[in-house]
Design a protein around this motif. Structure first.
Motif, PDB file in Angstrom:
ATOM      1  N   ILE A   8       0.867  -1.176   0.000  1.00 45.21           N
ATOM      2  CA  ILE A   8       0.000   0.000   0.000  1.00 45.21           C
ATOM      3  C   ILE A   8       0.902   1.224   0.000  1.00 45.21           C
ATOM      4  O   ILE A   8       1.819   1.331   0.827  1.00 45.21           O
ATOM      5  N   TYR A   9       0.654   2.151  -0.933  1.00 46.88           N
ATOM      6  CA  TYR A   9       1.483   3.350  -1.050  1.00 46.88           C
ATOM      7  C   TYR A   9       0.642   4.578  -0.723  1.00 46.88           C
ATOM      8  O   TYR A   9      -0.473   4.751  -1.238  1.00 46.88           O
ATOM      9  N   VAL A  10       1.216   5.412   0.148  1.00 45.73           N
ATOM     10  CA  VAL A  10       0.581   6.669   0.535  1.00 45.73           C
ATOM     11  C   VAL A  10       1.601   7.777   0.339  1.00 45.73           C
ATOM     12  O   VAL A  10       2.717   7.702   0.871  1.00 45.73           O
ATOM     13  N   ASP A  11       1.235   8.775  -0.446  1.00 47.15           N
ATOM     14  CA  ASP A  11       2.136   9.905  -0.746  1.00 47.15           C
ATOM     15  C   ASP A  11       3.470   9.437  -1.308  1.00 47.15           C
ATOM     16  O   ASP A  11       4.538   9.988  -0.990  1.00 47.15           O
ATOM     17  N   GLY A  12       3.423   8.392  -2.124  1.00 48.71           N
ATOM     18  CA  GLY A  12       4.618   7.925  -2.817  1.00 48.71           C
ATOM     19  C   GLY A  12       5.516   7.024  -2.006  1.00 48.71           C
ATOM     20  O   GLY A  12       6.599   6.663  -2.466  1.00 48.71           O
ATOM     21  N   ARG A  13       5.098   6.642  -0.804  1.00 49.70           N
ATOM     22  CA  ARG A  13       5.937   5.781   0.029  1.00 49.70           C
ATOM     23  C   ARG A  13       5.144   4.551   0.460  1.00 49.70           C
ATOM     24  O   ARG A  13       3.932   4.592   0.640  1.00 49.70           O
ATOM     25  N   ARG A  14       5.918   3.466   0.633  1.00 47.34           N
ATOM     26  CA  ARG A  14       5.279   2.213   1.048  1.00 47.34           C
ATOM     27  C   ARG A  14       4.804   2.368   2.491  1.00 47.34           C
ATOM     28  O   ARG A  14       5.613   2.479   3.418  1.00 47.34           O
ATOM     29  N   ALA A  15       3.491   2.337   2.649  1.00 46.17           N
ATOM     30  CA  ALA A  15       2.917   2.507   3.984  1.00 46.17           C
ATOM     31  C   ALA A  15       2.674   1.167   4.670  1.00 46.17           C
ATOM     32  O   ALA A  15       2.635   1.099   5.905  1.00 46.17           O
ATOM     33  N   ALA A  16       2.464   0.119   3.874  1.00 42.63           N
ATOM     34  CA  ALA A  16       2.199  -1.193   4.458  1.00 42.63           C
ATOM     35  C   ALA A  16       2.534  -2.273   3.452  1.00 42.63           C
ATOM     36  O   ALA A  16       2.475  -2.048   2.237  1.00 42.63           O
ATOM     37  N   THR A  17       2.901  -3.435   4.007  1.00 42.59           N
ATOM     38  CA  THR A  17       3.165  -4.605   3.174  1.00 42.59           C
ATOM     39  C   THR A  17       2.315  -5.754   3.701  1.00 42.59           C
ATOM     40  O   THR A  17       2.785  -6.593   4.482  1.00 42.59           O
ATOM     41  N   PRO A  18       1.070  -5.810   3.316  1.00 41.39           N
ATOM     42  CA  PRO A  18       0.162  -6.847   3.834  1.00 41.39           C
ATOM     43  C   PRO A  18       0.642  -8.240   3.454  1.00 41.39           C
ATOM     44  O   PRO A  18       1.209  -8.457   2.384  1.00 41.39           O
ATOM     45  N   ALA A  19       0.376  -9.183   4.330  1.00 42.68           N
ATOM     46  CA  ALA A  19       0.811 -10.559   4.093  1.00 42.68           C
ATOM     47  C   ALA A  19      -0.171 -11.346   3.245  1.00 42.68           C
ATOM     48  O   ALA A  19       0.166 -12.419   2.737  1.00 42.68           O
TER      49      ALA A  19
END
Length: 338
Positions: A8-19
Motif C-alpha cells: 500500500i502506497y501513501v504519498d509515494g511511500r510504502r505505507a504497508a506490506t500486507p501478508a
C-alpha cells in the motif's frame, strides 16, 4: 506463492506490506493511498478474489485466467485493462522469447499478473520506490513505469534480431543451404515481435487521450509521450527487419535459381561437347564402314562372283571404297560432324 509483492502506497511511500490479499483490502480501506499487487501465475481463486474486491469486469478477468492474449487496451468504466507482450532475446539459442503481462489499473489500485518470467517487475517497483515524487502521482505513474520497462527491454531484442539479419546477409553469398531455413525462422520471430509491439502505439495514444480527459498529472503525460516515441522507433525497426528478410529471401531465391541455371548450362555444354564427339566418332565409323563392307564382300571365297574374273574388278573395288569414303567425309564435313 502467486503473490510476489503486495504493498500500500501513501504519498509515494510504502505505507504497508500486507501478508495476504484480505489484509490488503482492509489496509487499503483505512488509508487514502493505492495498492500495488503483483502476482505470478495466480490461481483462479486468487484472481477472482481480487476481481470481487475491486469490482473487475468478468471479461478481462476471464482473459487474465486463460492467458495467451494479444496486446490490447480495454476500458471498463474507470478501470483500464491492458495486455502487454514483453520479449527478451536469448543469445545462446538466437531466438526471441515472449512473455505476457496483464494489468488492471483503477483509481486506487494496480494489479499485475505475469504469465512468464519476463519482465522483472520487481525492478520497476524498486525504481518507483526510489522516486516517491513520481510514485505519489498514483496508479497512472505505475502504469507508465511498467510500459517504460517493457519498451526498454525491447532494445536488446532489436539488437539481437539486427545481428541475426546481418549474419544472414553474409550467408547469402556463401551458398549455405541452411540460410533459407534461418530466414524463414527469423521471419516468424519478427512477425511475432511485430504482433507484440505494433498495438502499443495505438494503446499509448489512447492512454494519452484518456489521461488528458481525466486531467492526469502533466508529468506523467510527458513521460508517456517519451515512451510512445521509443515504441514508434521499435515498431519502425520491426517493419524494416521484415522488409529486409523479405528482400533476403528474394535474393536467396534468385541466387539459387542462378546457381541452378549455371549448373544446367554447364551440363548442357558438357552434353553438347559429348554430342559433338559422338558425331565425330559416328562419322568416322561410317566412313570406314563403306570400304570395310566392300572389302568384306569381295573377300568371300565364292566360286561364282562375276567381278572376280573382270579385268577392271580390283581397280573398280578400290575406287569404289575410296569414293564412298571421300563422299561421306565431304557430307559429314558440310554438316559439321567432323
Amino acid at each position: 506463492m502467486a503473490l510476489i509483492d503486495n504493498a500500500i502506497y501513501v504519498d509515494g511511500r510504502r505505507a504497508a506490506t500486507p501478508a495476504s490479499l484480505d489484509e490488503t483490502y482492509e489496509v487499503l480501506k483505512a488509508n487514502a493511498g493505492f495498492a500495488w499487487i503483483g502476482m505470478y501465475r495466480p490461481t483462479e481463486q486468487e484472481v477472482r478474489s481480487v476481481a470481487e474486491e475491486f469490482n473487475l469486469h468478468h471479461l478481462p478477468v476471464e482473459d487474465a485466467l486463460k492467458g495467451h492474449q494479444r496486446s490490447k487496451l480495454e476500458r471498463f468504466d474507470d478501470i483500464a485493462f491492458l495486455v502487454l507482450r514483453p520479449a527478451r532475446y536469448i543469445d545462446a539459442e538466437e531466438r526471441v522469447e515472449f512473455g505476457e503481462v496483464h494489468l488492471f489499473v483503477g483509481p486506487d489500485f494496480v494489479l499485475t499478473i505475469r504469465h512468464a518470467e519476463a519482465p522483472n517487475l520487481a525492478t520497476v517497483r524498486r525504481r518507483m520506490e526510489e522516486n516517491p515524487a513520481l510514485l505519489a502521482l498514483g496508479p497512472e505513474a505505475v502504469l507508465y513505469a511498467i510500459l517504460d520497462q517493457i519498451v526498454d527491454e525491447y532494445g536488446p531484442v532489436v539488437a539481437g534480431l539486427e545481428n541475426d539479419i546481418d549474419e544472414i546477409e553474409d550467408q547469402l553469398f556463401t551458398g549455405d543451404p541452411e540460410v533459407s531455413r534461418r530466414i524463414y525462422a527469423l521471419s516468424r520471430e519478427v512477425i511475432e515481435f511485430q504482433r507484440a509491439t505494433q498495438p502499443l502505439v495505438g494503446m499509448m495514444e489512447s492512454l494519452q487521450r484518456g489521461f488528458e480527459t481525466r486531467n492526469v498529472d502533466v508529468e506523467i503525460r510527458h513521460h508517456l509521450r517519451d515512451v510512445l516515441d521509443h515504441t514508434i522507433r521499435v515498431v519502425e525497426r520491426g517493419d524494416s527487419f521484415r522488409e529486409l528478410l523479405s528482400n533476403a529471401l528474394t535474393v536467396h531465391s534468385t541466387l539459387v535459381n542462378q546457381r541452378q541455371n549455371d549448373e544446367t548450362r554447364s551440363l548442357s555444354e558438357t552434353s553438347l561437347a559429348q554430342s559433338e564427339e559422338v558425331k565425330k566418332i559416328s562419322g568416322w565409323a561410317a566412313i570406314l564402314f563403306a570400304p570395310t563392307l566392300i572389302g568384306t564382300i569381295y573377300g568371300m571365297n565364292f566360286r561364282h562372283m562375276p567381278e572376280l574374273l573382270w579385268e577392271w574388278g580390283y581397280p573398280f573395288a578400290v575406287t569404289l571404297m575410296v569414293g564412298m569414303g571421300v563422299g561421306l567425309y565431304v557430307i559429314f564435313k558440310k554438316r559439321n560432324w567432323l
